[in-house]
Design an enzyme around this catalytic site. Structure first.
Site, mmCIF file in Angstrom:
data_model
loop_
_atom_site.group_PDB
_atom_site.id
_atom_site.type_symbol
_atom_site.label_atom_id
_atom_site.label_comp_id
_atom_site.label_asym_id
_atom_site.label_seq_id
_atom_site.Cartn_x
_atom_site.Cartn_y
_atom_site.Cartn_z
ATOM 1 N N GLY A 17 0.837 -1.209 0.000
ATOM 2 C CA GLY A 17 0.000 0.000 0.000
ATOM 3 C C GLY A 17 0.866 1.251 0.000
ATOM 4 N NE ARG A 31 17.797 15.484 -5.084
ATOM 5 C CZ ARG A 31 17.112 16.600 -5.067
ATOM 6 N NH1 ARG A 31 17.015 17.297 -3.955
ATOM 7 N NH2 ARG A 31 16.530 17.054 -6.156
ATOM 8 N NE ARG A 79 -2.171 -4.407 -1.248
ATOM 9 C CZ ARG A 79 -1.740 -3.738 -0.194
ATOM 10 N NH1 ARG A 79 -0.622 -4.085 0.388
ATOM 11 N NH2 ARG A 79 -2.430 -2.714 0.292
ATOM 12 C CG ASP A 110 3.651 -7.682 6.756
ATOM 13 O OD1 ASP A 110 3.151 -7.095 5.770
ATOM 14 O OD2 ASP A 110 2.972 -8.343 7.563
ATOM 15 N N GLY A 111 5.016 -7.495 3.658
ATOM 16 C CA GLY A 111 5.069 -8.220 2.372
ATOM 17 C C GLY A 111 6.320 -7.824 1.596
ATOM 18 C CB THR A 132 2.876 0.187 5.959
ATOM 19 O OG1 THR A 132 1.485 -0.031 6.281
ATOM 20 C CG2 THR A 132 3.720 -0.278 7.130
ATOM 21 C CB ILE A 133 -1.008 4.281 6.454
ATOM 22 C CG1 ILE A 133 -1.942 3.152 6.007
ATOM 23 C CG2 ILE A 133 -0.673 5.222 5.306
ATOM 24 C CD1 ILE A 133 -3.358 3.622 5.701
ATOM 25 C CG ASP A 134 -1.633 -0.778 7.727
ATOM 26 O OD1 ASP A 134 -2.503 0.090 7.569
ATOM 27 O OD2 ASP A 134 -1.471 -1.731 6.936
ATOM 28 C CG ASP A 136 1.239 -3.541 9.882
ATOM 29 O OD1 ASP A 136 2.115 -2.876 9.299
ATOM 30 O OD2 ASP A 136 0.471 -4.308 9.274
ATOM 31 N NE ARG A 161 -15.012 15.985 17.960
ATOM 32 C CZ ARG A 161 -15.306 15.233 19.001
ATOM 33 N NH1 ARG A 161 -16.343 15.519 19.754
ATOM 34 N NH2 ARG A 161 -14.583 14.192 19.308
ATOM 35 C CG MET A 176 -7.680 1.862 5.719
ATOM 36 S SD MET A 176 -6.610 2.243 4.310
ATOM 37 C CE MET A 176 -7.634 1.673 2.976
ATOM 38 N NE ARG A 178 -2.261 -5.194 5.292
ATOM 39 C CZ ARG A 178 -2.714 -5.433 4.059
ATOM 40 N NH1 ARG A 178 -3.476 -6.455 3.829
ATOM 41 N NH2 ARG A 178 -2.385 -4.636 3.067
ATOM 42 C CB ALA A 193 -13.113 8.492 19.761
ATOM 43 C CD GLU A 229 -8.351 -2.189 7.206
ATOM 44 O OE1 GLU A 229 -9.136 -2.434 6.292
ATOM 45 O OE2 GLU A 229 -7.156 -1.886 7.018
ATOM 46 N NE ARG A 251 -27.370 8.938 8.520
ATOM 47 C CZ ARG A 251 -28.625 8.680 8.909
ATOM 48 N NH1 ARG A 251 -28.891 7.586 9.596
ATOM 49 N NH2 ARG A 251 -29.601 9.522 8.592
HETATM 50 O O1 F6P Z 1 -1.501 -1.587 4.315
HETATM 51 C C1 F6P Z 1 -2.114 -0.381 4.036
HETATM 52 C C2 F6P Z 1 -3.597 -0.592 3.833
HETATM 53 O O2 F6P Z 1 -4.168 0.657 3.521
HETATM 54 C C3 F6P Z 1 -4.343 -1.223 4.996
HETATM 55 O O3 F6P Z 1 -4.635 -0.327 6.015
HETATM 56 C C4 F6P Z 1 -5.551 -1.780 4.301
HETATM 57 O O4 F6P Z 1 -6.060 -2.885 5.004
HETATM 58 C C5 F6P Z 1 -5.009 -2.194 2.961
HETATM 59 O O5 F6P Z 1 -3.811 -1.471 2.758
HETATM 60 C C6 F6P Z 1 -5.930 -1.953 1.803
HETATM 61 O O6 F6P Z 1 -5.369 -2.564 0.704
HETATM 62 P P1 F6P Z 1 -5.684 -2.160 -0.796
HETATM 63 O O7 F6P Z 1 -5.087 -0.806 -1.045
HETATM 64 O O8 F6P Z 1 -5.042 -3.209 -1.604
HETATM 65 O O9 F6P Z 1 -7.174 -2.104 -0.910
#
Ligand code: F6P
Length: 356
Positions: A17, A31, A79, A110-111, A132-134, A136, A161, A176, A178, A193, A229, A251
Site C-alpha cells: 500500500g 540523492r 502487490r 511486511d510483504g 506503511t500507514i498501518d 504494524d 464531529r 484502516m 489492516r 472519541a 478495520e 451512521r
Molecule cells: O496496508 C495499508 C492498507 O491501507 C491497509 O490499512 C488496508 O487494510 C489495505 O492497505 C488496503 O489494501 P488495498 O489498497 O489493496 O485495498
C-alpha cells in the site's frame, strides 16, 4: 562515508500500500546514492518492476526534485504476486544481472520485507525501509506514512464531529490499519472519541452502550466511535446495535483509501529522509537483509527475518516449532518487545476511555 563496498548501481522500489512519505524516502535514497557515486535505478510498481524489467535510471539529482511533499509514490506500487513465485524471482534476478543492479532498497511493509529477504538469500544486498500507514512492523516504533494517515483521518473525523453535534447523532467510523489498531488508537485520542474498538483488546459493548445512554441523558449530543478495520465487519454491526439499543440515530462511515492519500507530515518527510540516507550507508557498510528501524527516536537496524519473526510473535502467528528455534536471548528480546508495543497501545486505549 566512504564507498567501502563499491556499488556502481542499485535499485529502489516502493511496494504494498502506498504511504505518504514514500516519495521522500525514494528521493533520499536517490540523492544519498548519487552523493556516494552510486547510480540509482527507480523500479516501477514495486517488485513488478524487477520481474518485468520496468525501470528508469536516475543519474541526476534534479530527477527527484519537487516530490518530497507529494503523497503516494511517484515510482508506483503493486502487490506483485508474480515475484513470490520461482519463475518471477528468476526473471527478477535476470533484470538485476543484465542491468548491473547490485543492490536493492525496498520501501514498504511486511510483504515487501518478505520479498527483500528472498532477494538477500539469493545474494543480492538488500535493505528494507518500513513504509506503511498501518505502523504494524513490530520491530520499529514508526513506519513512514503512519503519522500522516492519523492526521488525515483526524481531520476527517473533525468534520464528522460537527455534523454529529448538529444532528445529535452518533457516527461509527471504520479506520484502516489492516489487522492492527494503531491508526484507530491514535486517531481516537486525537479526536476525543467516545469509544474505540481494536483487535488487540476486548471491547465492552454493553458498557459503551450503557455509558452512551447515560451521557445522552446528561446532555451529550454527538458521539464519535472509532472501529479498526481489523475488527472485521464489526463497525457496521455496532452501528445497528447502537441505534437499536440507545435510540440514537447512528451512521456508519468508512473513509477507506482517503486515509492514504494526503500530504506527508513534516515528521514523515524527515523520518523518510533519514531512513533513505541510512539505507545507503548500510549498503556501503556491506550490510544486507536488514530493515531500518526507529526505536525511542534512534535509528537502528534489524535482520529482516528477525523483524518478520517478532511480527509473527506479536500477531500470535508463531508456531511452537518456530518459537523453539529461537535462541533464549532472541525469545526474551522478542517477548519484551511485543510486551512493550502492546503496553503502549493499552495506554492509548485506556486514555480514550479515561478522558472522553
Ligand atoms: O496496508 C495499508 C492498507 O491501507 C491497509 O490499512 C488496508 O487494510 C489495505 O492497505 C488496503 O489494501 P488495498 O489498497 O489493496 O485495498
Amino acid at each position: 562515508m566512504e564507498n567501502g563496498k563499491k556499488f556502481r548501481r542499485i535499485g529502489v522500489l516502493t511496494s504494498g500500500g502506498d504511504a505518504p512519505g514514500m516519495n521522500a524516502a525514494y528521493r533520499a535514497v536517490v540523492r544519498a546514492g548519487l552523493d556516494k557515486g552510486i547510480e540509482v535505478v527507480a523500479l516501477y510498481g514495486g517488485y513488478r518492476g524487477l520481474v518485468e524489467s520496468d525501470f528508469k535510471v536516475i543519474s541526476r539529482r534534479c530527477e527527484v526534485s519537487n516530490i518530497i511533499n507529494l503523497a503516494g509514490t511517484c515510482i508506483y506500487t503493486d502487490r506483485c504476486t508474480g515475484f513470490a513465485t520461482e519463475p518471477g524471482m528468476q526473471k527478477a534476478l535476470v533484470t538485476l544481472k543484465e542491468n548491473n543492479i547490485e543492490g536493492i532498497v525496498a520501501i514498504g511493509g511486511d510483504g515487501t520485507f518478505r520479498g527483500a529477504t528472498d532477494l538477500a538469500s539469493r545474494g543480492i544486498p538488500t535493505i528494507g525501509i518500513p513504509g506503511t500507514i498501518d505502523n504494524d512492523i513490530t520491530a520499529t516504533d514508526y513506519t513512514i506514512g503512519f503519522g500522516s494517515a492519523v492526521d488525515i483521518t483526524m481531520k476527517m473525523i473533525d468534520s464528522l464531529r460537527a455534523t454529529s453535534e448538529s444532528h445529535a447523532r452518533c457516527c461509527v467510523v471504520e479506520v484502516m490499519g489492516r489487522h492492527a489498531g494503531h491508526i484507530a488508537l491514535r486517531t481516537a485520542v486525537a479526536c476525543g472519541a467516545f469509544a474505540v474498538a481494536v483487535p488487540e483488546f476486548e471491547f465492552d459493548e454493553e458498557k459503551v452502550i450503557k455509558d452512551m445512554i447515560e451521557a445522552r441523558a446528561a446532555g451529550k449530543r454527538g458521539f464519535v466511535i472509532i472501529v479498526s478495520e481489523g475488527c472485521v465487519g464489526y463497525g457496521e454491526k455496532l452501528t445497528k446495535t447502537i441505534e437499536e439499543k440507545t435510540g440514537i440515530t447512528t451512521r456508519f462511515i468508512c473513509p477507506a483509501h482517503i486515509q492514504r492519500g494526503g500530504d506527508p507530515t513534516a515528521d514523515d518527510r524527515i523520518i523518510a529522509s533519514e531512513m533513505g540516507s541510512r539505507a545507503i550507508d548500510e549498503l556501503i557498510r556491506g550490510n544486507s537483509d536488514i530493515v531500518i528501524t526507529l526505536r525511542k527516536n534512534q535509528l537502528g537496524t534489524m535482520n529482516i527475518k528477525d523483524a518478520l519473526n517478532v511480527d509473527r510473535m506479536f500477531k500470535g502467528k508463531m508456531t511452537p516449532e518456530e518459537k523453539a528455534a529461537l535462541t533464549p536471548d532472541q525469545n526474551a528480546w522478542m517477548q519484551a518487545r511485543c510486551d512493550e508495543v502492546l503496553s503502549d497501545m493499552k495506554r492509548l486505549y485506556d486514555l480514550v476511555y479515561e478522558i472522553r
